[in-house]
Design a protein around this motif. Sequence first.
Motif, PDB file in Angstrom:
ATOM      1  N   LEU A   1     -43.427 -49.459  52.227  1.00 14.70           N
ATOM      2  CA  LEU A   1     -44.243 -49.148  51.064  1.00 14.70           C
ATOM      3  C   LEU A   1     -45.694 -48.956  51.492  1.00 14.70           C
ATOM      4  CD1 LEU A   1     -42.769 -51.845  48.635  1.00 14.70           C
ATOM      5  CD2 LEU A   1     -42.312 -49.388  48.545  1.00 14.70           C
ATOM      6  N   TRP A   2     -46.501 -48.342  50.635  1.00 14.04           N
ATOM      7  CA  TRP A   2     -47.924 -48.193  50.942  1.00 14.04           C
ATOM      8  C   TRP A   2     -48.753 -48.409  49.683  1.00 14.04           C
ATOM      9  CZ3 TRP A   2     -50.733 -44.331  48.495  1.00 14.04           C
ATOM     10  CH2 TRP A   2     -50.031 -43.226  48.003  1.00 14.04           C
ATOM     11  N   GLY A   3     -50.035 -48.689  49.903  1.00  7.32           N
ATOM     12  CA  GLY A   3     -50.904 -48.934  48.765  1.00  7.32           C
ATOM     13  C   GLY A   3     -52.355 -49.011  49.184  1.00  7.32           C
ATOM     14  N   THR A   4     -53.175 -49.585  48.329  1.00 12.99           N
ATOM     15  CA  THR A   4     -54.606 -49.703  48.577  1.00 12.99           C
ATOM     16  C   THR A   4     -55.056 -51.143  48.368  1.00 12.99           C
ATOM     17  OG1 THR A   4     -55.055 -49.096  46.269  1.00 12.99           O
ATOM     18  CG2 THR A   4     -55.115 -47.327  47.902  1.00 12.99           C
ATOM     19  N   THR A   5     -56.248 -51.453  48.858  1.00 10.55           N
ATOM     20  CA  THR A   5     -56.878 -52.749  48.630  1.00 10.55           C
ATOM     21  C   THR A   5     -58.066 -52.524  47.701  1.00 10.55           C
ATOM     22  OG1 THR A   5     -56.245 -53.534  50.826  1.00 10.55           O
ATOM     23  CG2 THR A   5     -58.013 -54.729  49.709  1.00 10.55           C
ATOM     24  N   GLY A   6     -58.060 -53.195  46.558  1.00 10.47           N
ATOM     25  CA  GLY A   6     -59.126 -52.990  45.582  1.00 10.47           C
ATOM     26  C   GLY A   6     -59.385 -54.249  44.779  1.00 10.47           C
ATOM     27  N   ILE A   7     -59.757 -54.060  43.514  1.00 10.65           N
ATOM     28  CA  ILE A   7     -60.153 -55.190  42.675  1.00 10.65           C
ATOM     29  C   ILE A   7     -59.262 -55.272  41.443  1.00 10.65           C
ATOM     30  CG2 ILE A   7     -62.032 -56.239  41.352  1.00 10.65           C
ATOM     31  CD1 ILE A   7     -63.977 -54.519  43.004  1.00 10.65           C
ATOM     32  N   GLY A   8     -58.714 -56.459  41.213  1.00 12.92           N
ATOM     33  CA  GLY A   8     -58.003 -56.747  39.972  1.00 12.92           C
ATOM     34  C   GLY A   8     -58.870 -57.661  39.129  1.00 12.92           C
ATOM     35  N   TYR A   9     -58.917 -57.414  37.832  1.00 15.69           N
ATOM     36  CA  TYR A   9     -59.799 -58.250  37.018  1.00 15.69           C
ATOM     37  C   TYR A   9     -59.272 -58.416  35.593  1.00 15.69           C
ATOM     38  CZ  TYR A   9     -61.637 -53.818  35.162  1.00 15.69           C
ATOM     39  OH  TYR A   9     -61.760 -52.584  34.564  1.00 15.69           O
ATOM     40  N   ASN A  10     -59.625 -59.543  35.019  1.00 16.12           N
ATOM     41  CA  ASN A  10     -59.315 -59.869  33.640  1.00 16.12           C
ATOM     42  C   ASN A  10     -60.369 -59.196  32.767  1.00 16.12           C
ATOM     43  OD1 ASN A  10     -59.513 -61.347  31.086  1.00 16.12           O
ATOM     44  ND2 ASN A  10     -58.105 -62.837  31.981  1.00 16.12           N
ATOM     45  N   VAL A  11     -59.961 -58.194  32.013  1.00 21.33           N
ATOM     46  CA  VAL A  11     -60.902 -57.349  31.277  1.00 21.33           C
ATOM     47  C   VAL A  11     -61.808 -58.169  30.367  1.00 21.33           C
ATOM     48  CG1 VAL A  11     -61.097 -55.479  29.587  1.00 21.33           C
ATOM     49  CG2 VAL A  11     -59.358 -55.370  31.395  1.00 21.33           C
ATOM     50  N   GLU A  12     -61.246 -59.054  29.590  1.00 24.62           N
ATOM     51  CA  GLU A  12     -62.026 -59.804  28.618  1.00 24.62           C
ATOM     52  C   GLU A  12     -62.968 -60.804  29.280  1.00 24.62           C
ATOM     53  OE1 GLU A  12     -63.634 -60.554  25.064  1.00 24.62           O
ATOM     54  OE2 GLU A  12     -62.107 -59.019  25.472  1.00 24.62           O
ATOM     55  N   LYS A  13     -62.470 -61.525  30.279  1.00 28.13           N
ATOM     56  CA  LYS A  13     -63.304 -62.553  30.911  1.00 28.13           C
ATOM     57  C   LYS A  13     -64.452 -61.943  31.713  1.00 28.13           C
ATOM     58  CE  LYS A  13     -60.073 -66.424  31.076  1.00 28.13           C
ATOM     59  NZ  LYS A  13     -59.427 -67.446  31.920  1.00 28.13           N
TER      60      LYS A  13
END
Length: 383
Positions: free
Chosen positions: A142-154
Amino acid sequence: MKLRMSALLLAMMAAGCGREDAADTATAPDAAPAETAKVLNVYNWSDYIAEDTIANFEKETGIKVTYDVFDSNEVLEAKLMAGNTGYDLVVPSLTFLSRQIQAGVFLPLDKSRLQNYGNLDPAFMALLAQNDTDNTHSIPYLWGTTGIGYNVEKVKEALGEDAPTDSWALVLEPENLAKLKGCGVAFLDTPSEIIPPVLRYLGEEPNSFDEAVIQKAVDRLTELRPSITYFHSSQYINDLANGDICVAVGWSGDIIQAQARAAEAAEANPDKPGVEISYVIPKEGAPMWFDMLAIPKDAQNIDNAYVFLDYLMRPEVMAGIQNYVAYASANQAALPMVDQAILDDPGIYPTEEAKKGLFTLAVLPPEVDRLFTRHWTTLKTGQ
């Protein structure tokens, strides 16, 4: 070796999607260690296969799979370099695989034993051959990227409506991270995937081997350290989904899994406030990586490893994995069976604009790898 995004890769994505010992050349069954049982030992990344893949394989073949997991390339590499891993199939990332090939730890593949090899995208395979000549030792998983995950409201609560959620500034500017500290911040526990994007954000070559340039990233990370809740390469999935942290620097599919788990929890508990998770490839650019399947030279169940490799390349099997873990694959025959939501998700298959900023990670020479490790240990422990 430094790799760059090429026209070949961009075309493939637009479509949807050293030294070897003489013993290494012997891959025929009569040259392999004796196989005494229908067993297979697999070492893969955590949260990286469909729920039913192993069970379906065991039912069909009668081969009993021992499936262990890791969450960093460094852990896998230490086992491979020490020898006698006990595993028949492992999943290193491409840049680590390249130097492991040079160390002679993998068997060359006998592709005549892989009936489903033709399902792999030729353009993708040509790109990967830059690190594994003629695709001799590995098959893409598999392949992908490294980025940012975030809780929209917080994040909105902490930084306001103008929070820079499209930029590395969200997590790499000390004043922003200090405001996010209260709701929890996680970074991947792997220097090889954190230092390069920090350098890119600072305007430096992300794959620089210059010690003075690398020090700039280390200095910024040291400044950020008091606001980082923890370093871990899998814990953030559930923590994001549950609302226990609000930001994670992590892998695309993992964060999209967190997004899906949060959505499922909200549906199951409509009376409770849900958690909305987003994934972004920062506008400054981000690492793109590839995870590969390979057979260690000390594997004891080589025939069974080939059976499993061929099984994973079936279109319906790989599509099932993609639909569950939310990553892209190089299996072009699987695409018609992949959920449209996966194909249309820019966090999985990046947009044309996002592609322009993607970069692959360099194969680190030993002295740079040691430098990264030393800095990382100091960063995490303060010693």
